[in-house]
Design an enzyme around this catalytic site. Structure first.
Site, mmCIF file in Angstrom:
data_model
loop_
_atom_site.group_PDB
_atom_site.id
_atom_site.type_symbol
_atom_site.label_atom_id
_atom_site.label_comp_id
_atom_site.label_asym_id
_atom_site.label_seq_id
_atom_site.Cartn_x
_atom_site.Cartn_y
_atom_site.Cartn_z
ATOM 1 N NE ARG A 178 -3.545 -2.539 0.194
ATOM 2 C CZ ARG A 178 -3.183 -3.651 -0.459
ATOM 3 N NH1 ARG A 178 -2.135 -3.666 -1.279
ATOM 4 N NH2 ARG A 178 -3.883 -4.758 -0.322
ATOM 5 C CB SER A 228 -8.834 -3.073 4.325
ATOM 6 O OG SER A 228 -9.136 -4.315 3.771
ATOM 7 C CD GLU A 298 -5.639 -0.410 2.582
ATOM 8 O OE1 GLU A 298 -5.326 -1.378 3.305
ATOM 9 O OE2 GLU A 298 -6.169 -0.537 1.472
HETATM 10 C C1 LIG Z 1 -15.590 -2.293 -1.196
HETATM 11 C C2 LIG Z 1 -14.128 -1.954 -1.351
HETATM 12 C C3 LIG Z 1 -13.209 -2.973 -1.514
HETATM 13 C C4 LIG Z 1 -11.846 -2.680 -1.654
HETATM 14 N N1 LIG Z 1 -10.967 -3.707 -1.827
HETATM 15 C C5 LIG Z 1 -9.652 -3.427 -1.983
HETATM 16 C C6 LIG Z 1 -8.717 -4.498 -2.190
HETATM 17 O O1 LIG Z 1 -9.057 -5.659 -2.264
HETATM 18 N N2 LIG Z 1 -7.408 -4.151 -2.322
HETATM 19 C C7 LIG Z 1 -6.976 -2.852 -2.267
HETATM 20 O O2 LIG Z 1 -5.766 -2.615 -2.422
HETATM 21 N N3 LIG Z 1 -7.837 -1.847 -2.080
HETATM 22 C C8 LIG Z 1 -9.159 -2.089 -1.934
HETATM 23 N N4 LIG Z 1 -10.031 -1.058 -1.741
HETATM 24 C C9 LIG Z 1 -9.527 0.326 -1.616
HETATM 25 C C10 LIG Z 1 -9.431 1.104 -2.940
HETATM 26 O O3 LIG Z 1 -10.381 0.621 -3.883
HETATM 27 C C11 LIG Z 1 -8.028 1.051 -3.544
HETATM 28 O O4 LIG Z 1 -7.065 1.601 -2.682
HETATM 29 C C12 LIG Z 1 -7.950 1.788 -4.893
HETATM 30 O O5 LIG Z 1 -6.710 1.529 -5.473
HETATM 31 C C13 LIG Z 1 -8.110 3.303 -4.759
HETATM 32 O O6 LIG Z 1 -8.297 3.842 -6.067
HETATM 33 P P1 LIG Z 1 -9.146 5.178 -6.285
HETATM 34 O O7 LIG Z 1 -9.094 5.525 -7.709
HETATM 35 O O8 LIG Z 1 -10.500 5.017 -5.703
HETATM 36 O O9 LIG Z 1 -8.281 6.203 -5.443
HETATM 37 P P2 LIG Z 1 -8.795 7.296 -4.387
HETATM 38 O O10 LIG Z 1 -9.495 6.616 -3.271
HETATM 39 O O11 LIG Z 1 -9.526 8.363 -5.096
HETATM 40 O O12 LIG Z 1 -7.393 7.844 -3.869
HETATM 41 C C14 LIG Z 1 -6.572 7.024 -3.053
HETATM 42 C C15 LIG Z 1 -5.163 7.619 -3.021
HETATM 43 O O13 LIG Z 1 -4.610 7.533 -4.336
HETATM 44 C C16 LIG Z 1 -4.229 8.832 -4.789
HETATM 45 N N5 LIG Z 1 -4.521 8.906 -6.231
HETATM 46 C C17 LIG Z 1 -5.669 8.602 -6.864
HETATM 47 N N6 LIG Z 1 -5.544 8.785 -8.196
HETATM 48 C C18 LIG Z 1 -4.282 9.228 -8.393
HETATM 49 C C19 LIG Z 1 -3.536 9.608 -9.542
HETATM 50 N N7 LIG Z 1 -4.044 9.585 -10.791
HETATM 51 N N8 LIG Z 1 -2.246 10.018 -9.356
HETATM 52 C C20 LIG Z 1 -1.702 10.068 -8.126
HETATM 53 N N9 LIG Z 1 -2.351 9.720 -7.004
HETATM 54 C C21 LIG Z 1 -3.633 9.297 -7.146
HETATM 55 C C22 LIG Z 1 -5.054 9.815 -3.973
HETATM 56 O O14 LIG Z 1 -4.374 11.070 -3.882
HETATM 57 C C23 LIG Z 1 -5.139 9.100 -2.633
HETATM 58 O O15 LIG Z 1 -3.995 9.332 -1.866
HETATM 59 C C24 LIG Z 1 -11.401 -1.325 -1.614
HETATM 60 C C25 LIG Z 1 -12.343 -0.292 -1.458
HETATM 61 C C26 LIG Z 1 -13.694 -0.592 -1.338
HETATM 62 C C27 LIG Z 1 -14.678 0.523 -1.187
#
Ligand SMILES: Cc1cc2nc3c(=O)[nH]c(=O)nc-3n(C[C@H](O)[C@H](O)[C@H](O)COP(=O)(O)OP(=O)(O)OC[C@H]3O[C@@H](n4cnc5c(N)ncnc54)[C@H](O)[C@@H]3O)c2cc1C
Length: 306
Positions: A178, A228, A298
């Protein structure tokens, strides 16, 4: 509200992609949080560069990049700056042989589906993560033993300090649990190249379906959350620690520890961000008292003046 700033944003991305006083609960999967003063929906790489350049003229306005908001929490008093959203308006995906070139806003589920259609294997276990590819690289997202790290070749990034755009190879991304250099240096992911393997359609589908079933069975995906809530502390599982501390179902207002999976804090309906933060804090305190282990969130927490 700075009308000149809003106009300059609109000149770059078009009026319909600029928002003011936007409720962030609409843009994050937790469905909590106050208003951001400004928000812009990024429509392409050039527009992103121009917005970042523009911000140099407004040093008093902080800004923060989000993707699908699936790992984010905004406090109830909102954010006193600009949210730069990189999601479905910057989401093109191209496939050449084994390689997938995806813009940062492409959802993992969509990339995985396109890979499946092309008979490419490697994204099956990541397909249920509800985030963008940009967010997944920033977080080195992973599931069921697979991580973005396993399939990434390189990422094109923008350095928000210098405005330079360059490519970071896999080793230069320093992807670990992460964590990535993207977070450390506040780079912005523009585009990602992945390399997969040839696979049989039926095997790819079977693995995707297996992971979907596991998620439905073990995770409270029927409620809003950010997945998580805590990182896995070395040598432990966060959910098990929370459960063993007797916190299954622990509730504050509309937020609670899921009884289905104690690693998830969920929004049962009308939670405020404060309810969620109170549940998080209580879990941290109880787990520390009972087991001496620090639980680190996280989920990324953004306050009014972060
Ligand atoms: C139901 C559910 C299940 C999940 N299961 C998992 C799992 O199995 N494994 C897992 O790892 N995660 C899981 N997650 C968490 C999440 O989906 C991941 O961390 C995902 O990668 C976040 O992507 P996002 O586009 O939503 O980022 P955001 O939530 O919008 O941002 C997260 C972080 O990434 C940064 N970020 C986003 N886009 C960019 C970009 N283009 N450039 C630079 N930084 C950026 C943001 O600044 C922030 O710090 C889950 C979430 C939910 C709601």
């Amino acid at each position: 509200m700075n009308q000149e700033f809003i106009k300059e944003l609109a000149d770059i991305v078009g009026e319909s992609n600029v928002y003011s006083d936007e409720v962030m609960a609409r843009h994050i999967t937790f469905r909590v949080g106050g208003k951001t003063k400004y928000m812009v929906d990024i429509t392409g790489e050039e527009e992103l560069k121009k917005v970042i350049l523009l911000m140099k003229n407004y040093p008093d306005i902080p800004y923060y990049v989000i993707g699908n908001g699936s790992n984010m929490l905004f406090t109830d008093d909102g954010y006193d700056g600009l949210i730069i959203k990189i999601s479905n308006k910057m989401a093109d995906v191209d496939i050449h042989d084994l390689r997938i070139v995806a813009k940062a806003g492409a959802m993992l589920s969509r990339v995985a589906k396109l890979a499946y259609e092309e008979g490419l294997s490697g994204m099956e276990r990541l397909s249920g993560i509800p985030g963008t590819i940009g967010g997944a690289v920033a977080m080195n997202a992973g599931a069921y033993g697979a991580e973005i790290k396993d399939i990434i070749v390189c990422a094109k990034v923008l350095d928000r300090e210098t405005g330079e755009v360059f490519v970071l190879e896999k080793d230069e991304l320093y992807l670990s649990y992460r964590h990535s250099v993207i977070m450390e240096k506040s780079y912005i992911v523009i585009e990602v190249i992945l390399e997969l393997d040839h696979g049989k359609h039926e095997d790819i589908k079977e693995e995707m379906d297996r992971c979907t079933c596991l998620r439905k069975e073990k995770q409270p995906i029927e409620y809003p959350s950010a997945g998580s809530t805590f990182k896995r502390p070395e040598g432990y599982f966060a959910g098990k620690l929370v459960q063993d501390a007797g916190l299954a179902g622990y509730t504050v207002g509309g937020a609670c520890v899921s009884e289905k999976h104690c690693g998830f804090v969920i929004n049962k309906g009308n939670a405020t961000a404060k309810d969620v933060l109170d549940v998080i804090e209580h879990c941290q305190k109880e787990v520390k008292n009972k087991f001496g282990v620090d639980l680190e969130p996280e989920v990324r927490i953004l306050t009014k003046i972060t």
